[in-house]
Design an enzyme around this catalytic site. Sequence first.
Site, PDB file in Angstrom:
ATOM      1  N   HIS A  31       0.823  -1.207   0.000  1.00 26.92           N
ATOM      2  CA  HIS A  31       0.000   0.000   0.000  1.00 26.92           C
ATOM      3  C   HIS A  31       0.859   1.259   0.000  1.00 26.92           C
ATOM      4  O   HIS A  31       1.169   1.803   1.055  1.00 26.92           O
ATOM      5  CB  HIS A  31      -0.918  -0.022   1.221  1.00 26.92           C
ATOM      6  CG  HIS A  31      -1.869  -1.188   1.221  1.00 26.92           C
ATOM      7  ND1 HIS A  31      -1.485  -2.455   1.581  1.00 26.92           N
ATOM      8  CD2 HIS A  31      -3.175  -1.271   0.869  1.00 26.92           C
ATOM      9  CE1 HIS A  31      -2.526  -3.281   1.464  1.00 26.92           C
ATOM     10  NE2 HIS A  31      -3.556  -2.597   1.040  1.00 26.92           N
ATOM     11  N   HIS A 264      -3.807   3.683  -3.470  1.00 30.83           N
ATOM     12  CA  HIS A 264      -3.976   3.135  -2.117  1.00 30.83           C
ATOM     13  C   HIS A 264      -3.286   1.785  -1.955  1.00 30.83           C
ATOM     14  O   HIS A 264      -2.445   1.627  -1.078  1.00 30.83           O
ATOM     15  CB  HIS A 264      -5.473   2.988  -1.783  1.00 30.83           C
ATOM     16  CG  HIS A 264      -5.740   2.098  -0.604  1.00 30.83           C
ATOM     17  ND1 HIS A 264      -5.574   2.523   0.692  1.00 30.83           N
ATOM     18  CD2 HIS A 264      -6.146   0.791  -0.518  1.00 30.83           C
ATOM     19  CE1 HIS A 264      -5.867   1.520   1.521  1.00 30.83           C
ATOM     20  NE2 HIS A 264      -6.217   0.466   0.820  1.00 30.83           N
ATOM     21  N   GLU A 406     -18.551  -4.029  23.596  1.00 38.01           N
ATOM     22  CA  GLU A 406     -17.855  -5.313  23.685  1.00 38.01           C
ATOM     23  C   GLU A 406     -16.546  -5.299  22.890  1.00 38.01           C
ATOM     24  O   GLU A 406     -15.501  -5.739  23.371  1.00 38.01           O
ATOM     25  CB  GLU A 406     -18.756  -6.445  23.170  1.00 38.01           C
ATOM     26  CG  GLU A 406     -20.019  -6.695  24.000  1.00 38.01           C
ATOM     27  CD  GLU A 406     -21.162  -5.772  23.640  1.00 38.01           C
ATOM     28  OE1 GLU A 406     -21.022  -4.990  22.666  1.00 38.01           O
ATOM     29  OE2 GLU A 406     -22.205  -5.809  24.310  1.00 38.01           O
ATOM     30  N   HIS A 468     -30.588 -13.946  22.864  1.00 40.68           N
ATOM     31  CA  HIS A 468     -29.661 -13.957  23.990  1.00 40.68           C
ATOM     32  C   HIS A 468     -29.153 -15.354  24.334  1.00 40.68           C
ATOM     33  O   HIS A 468     -28.365 -15.506  25.258  1.00 40.68           O
ATOM     34  CB  HIS A 468     -30.324 -13.334  25.221  1.00 40.68           C
ATOM     35  CG  HIS A 468     -30.392 -11.834  25.157  1.00 40.68           C
ATOM     36  ND1 HIS A 468     -30.989 -11.176  24.105  1.00 40.68           N
ATOM     37  CD2 HIS A 468     -29.933 -10.867  25.993  1.00 40.68           C
ATOM     38  CE1 HIS A 468     -30.894  -9.869  24.311  1.00 40.68           C
ATOM     39  NE2 HIS A 468     -30.262  -9.657  25.438  1.00 40.68           N
TER      40      HIS A 468
END
Lengths: 657, 657
Positions: A31, A264, A406, A468
């Site tokens: 890159h 890129h 999380e 859940h």
Amino acid sequence: MSNQQATLDQKSVTAARMLGVEMIEASHSGHPGIVLDAAPMAYTLFEYHMRFNPKQPKWINRDRFVLSAGHGSALLYSLLHLNGFDLTVDDLKAFRQMGSKTPGHPEYGWTPGVDASTGPLGQGLGMAVGMAIAEKHLAAQCNRPGMPVIDHYTYALAGDGDLMEGISQEALDIAGNLQLNKLIVLYDSNDVSLDGPLSMSTHDNVEQRVKAASWNYERVEDGNDLAQIDAALWRAKRSDKPTLIEVKTVIGYGAPKQGTNKVHGTPVGQDGLAILKEKFDWHEPSFTVPQAVYDHFQELVAAKEKQYQRWLEIWASYQQQYPQLAAQLMNDEFKLSDDALNYQPGEKIATRLVCDDALQEIARQNPMFWGGAADLASSNKTLLKKDDNFAADNPLGRNLRFGVREFGMAAALNGITLHGGTRAFGSTFLVFSDYLKGAVRLAALMKIPTAFVFSHDSLAVGEDGPTHEPVEQLAALRSMPGVDVYRPADANETIASWQVIGKTTDRPSVIVTSRQGLPVLAAAKHAPVERGAYILAPAQTNHPAGILIASGSEVSLALQARERLAKEGIDVQVVSMPCQERFLRQSKQYQEMVLPPRLDKRLAIEMGSSMCWHRFVGLNGMVMGVDEFGTSAPGEQVIEKFGFTPERVAAAFKQTA
Amino acid sequence: MSNQQATLDQKSVTAARMLGVEMIEASHSGHPGIVLDAAPMAYTLFEYHMRFNPKQPKWINRDRFVLSAGHGSALLYSLLHLNGFDLTVDDLKAFRQMGSKTPGHPEYGWTPGVDASTGPLGQGLGMAVGMAIAEKHLAAQCNRPGMPVIDHYTYALAGDGDLMEGISQEALDIAGNLQLNKLIVLYDSNDVSLDGPLSMSTHDNVEQRVKAASWNYERVEDGNDLAQIDAALWRAKRSDKPTLIEVKTVIGYGAPKQGTNKVHGTPVGQDGLAILKEKFDWHEPSFTVPQAVYDHFQELVAAKEKQYQRWLEIWASYQQQYPQLAAQLMNDEFKLSDDALNYQPGEKIATRLVCDDALQEIARQNPMFWGGAADLASSNKTLLKKDDNFAADNPLGRNLRFGVREFGMAAALNGITLHGGTRAFGSTFLVFSDYLKGAVRLAALMKIPTAFVFSHDSLAVGEDGPTHEPVEQLAALRSMPGVDVYRPADANETIASWQVIGKTTDRPSVIVTSRQGLPVLAAAKHAPVERGAYILAPAQTNHPAGILIASGSEVSLALQARERLAKEGIDVQVVSMPCQERFLRQSKQYQEMVLPPRLDKRLAIEMGSSMCWHRFVGLNGMVMGVDEFGTSAPGEQVIEKFGFTPERVAAAFKQTA
């Protein structure tokens, strides 16, 4: 800055740029965009701000650097080389080649000077936040008057892609809330991403956004202006908040396709290289850096080495005066002596509650142990009760309050673990391990011992329903290389699991715990959890009919089924398998002792995806698993509906081939 | 608003609150905090703003409502009941009980009036963004002068937890960039999360944050003031941007522990119920609502039903005048006639490139088909080349530019799919499926046909190294219930996979494609991919030695190994298994035709976690998989290093028991 100095600086930046693009040319892969645009900011940071010692890349008080935009690896490697890290020109030439020190994305533990593995975008920011958390905590815990043994900055270099990832927001919020003023992020703001101009997909105002998260914002209008970058870094260091410095750059600066996504991730080609050499007035053969530039780097690094020497002196006295603290800082294991932890056989207790007891004991016995939750500490049972919250104004606190974040939590935990000096855990529900899976993977790749505690480990979650109730999460985690997943059967195995986790320093560990009460099993006392599986209840005769294999809550179920089968004259042995990965690492001899090949009438029982168990039962065996989503009802009813009863287990065993 | 009206409104709000907490009391489980604090905003929204018909809950032009804070299900159910949806008092009484219409979190396709399954925080916001995207696109594509058949708002109700999740930032950014002015989010801002006061974990300034993402921000200081809420909703509707309305509330309003986390997820108890009744001047027996309140709701709903009737009239003329468009709007399959897609056996072509061809054809043949990428369209090869970008000023565009926001993309795709009227796909690298796994799960739970395209499906990724090389992702996806994962072996299987995906409407599909060229296999032309696996190369004799089973790039490898073995007189058949899930749903007869039980000398070959394959090979077979992380080097070298060569496959087969 003298003229000569300025010239040397420019030549040094050019050297970093040219080495970077030459590496990419040589491997036909990489890159160049970020290498060309971010070299000035990375150079200014490394040479005029960062403290490190190339000869001691693991120095605990070095400034940390996380290349969150990991695809810029060629830039990092060229700077590490120029600064005298153990990375030769030949290493650079082998960029992205088999076994080289210069892999496609930076790899922690492999290349000296790489503080974190990066590439999966956004996680680098999360890890940098964790490193800054560790620094703040350890400084408060360990420093003594005149002895700032932990006193460093954490830097990250992030691109537009990093900031588009949701985890970047979680990282920003966590750092802002904790006012991590020694965290500084250089944002390579080039308005282009892989698919094209950033405006196709974003109108985010980064200044407003980071200020909303209580960060300090600095801006550099010209990403080629070293003095501007330097000044912004100084302002950042003086801020009482974490700082993001937006550095405006032109992607692939100097290359024919600069400013576009064409530069890129595609090598610039020989023509491009020629144009770059012209542009930067660079007349060296490939991979060649003038001695004057090397000398310049050496001079800069010599000053850094003096800083290291000063620290060594302090450290020497510190070790004498505070041997315990010094040892603690260098320790990476935690212990759990279980004298105070006793559970009566027959008693029913949820393993999340035993985990709670274990965590209190570990915290008491190991001052370097800490952790937190993604806003579920009360349910996961992972609050360290004798400790305060880690907070902006209370760096000694050992409870990390990550909020409902999380992934950000998990990346931060990896950063804490990478920093060293402590051992950290983080918790959420097993089903939400899906949200942070990418960070468990990175921990496994980096071979670092982050501990993940996932409670509510099965359909027994009950009323909260299928969103859940984990089903496939155990399979997802177990299929990942380099991570040990523990699903203890009872209180005794839970304690034993934590003891093994404490001694494990070369991989992350996951421990999953039950919401519901589970019988304490006498036979599991001091269970050999380190071996992954063992015969919990042996056969009664010399010719058993087969084997029941189970983990977690299904182990006591297997024992009940065994009794039932025994009444029918069917003799089976029960194998408890709290950790498949450890069992698979045992000798063939041990494996065949636990699962004798001749006993191929086998039933594996686990309230989760059956996929994980077929390797242990074969075509003649059966798996009682869960290969559909759960349902919302009281836990015991859900368990029954899905057939996890002693009768059904016994019946299933009889059906095996 | 008359006094009588105001009184009825208040009583109605109280009815919603009381039914909600009574449901939670009855089941001893649930979240009263949000029920009590968000009832006023939900009531105002449902009754005075939303268009729906309780008798036609799937009306395509209804306003959508996503309860992103899915733990508030009791509030949603009580409002659905009061508004006359098919949800009786008995249904409410069975809250969170086995098989009831009122499960713990809202479940799409199960409870009438539930527009999306929610519970895993943050995803509801993402799905609402997708619904608003679908509305904007379909309005532009389908509406005709005087016939606004698609013209509705999308509303979401989100809590603090939703906004802490990183995916919320991705959703905000996507919506802001697209200026989805018909998207309105009510933010229940109560300053408390599960573990305690929000200040423990966040100092985020939501106003600044949403403005940074180009949203309109409105604020309601008193969450009990219906007029304030109503006014804010009107302002939101007039904005030319998406709007977030921050409604300040007190969690568990009216309950003894209001304002604290104690009332978030624990029933208030009989005492609490008595106090609430007192507070709200409510004197009805449990689950009882005064007739006047029911009448009031009925009156409000009658007006909504008139709106529906007006739409029906328009729709009738529309169907006459634009039968094709009308049929398209109601269609949920897409077709792929492959006349134009021909690949020469022996030719090598990457399946990602075939996927590209397939997508162009599908887009040409199905105007309702569209999709996008998480900034990897150029690598995934998923750009629809004849189409523009979907953008704020170009709602007809069919290329969605999600930015580097995998999870936000996936949730938005689910929202688009839930909306109906189109079929949508989204793409990224297989390794980054980790970032969006939670949304694939939700699609599977909802049984909706979102299509996920994951390219770069193995170690053959090469130079980018282990962070970018998937290993365990196939196992993770395959272990998930309710999703079909396709890994086609060549061009023919790729086309066939897309044909099957087009006809699949009851589950999400994942198709993984190769970066590297794969030989076109003559025998795979019109392969029965819908059966999941088939005999690609039969045995040559009546007594074959065994079976090679493979998927994707390893199928042609298996064919090469077969040739090699044949030279040694070892006859094997090769089974191509592009979709394990479909194969496992076939009859036992078909399964045993493809994998005859007597042939238990089997070798499964896949460059990914071996875990998925043991069920097909048994204890006497072997799996050649990858149970460690990859490495950075040119792809062919990595493949060789990990042993995926014809010689090694042949040798491995000979080693099987």
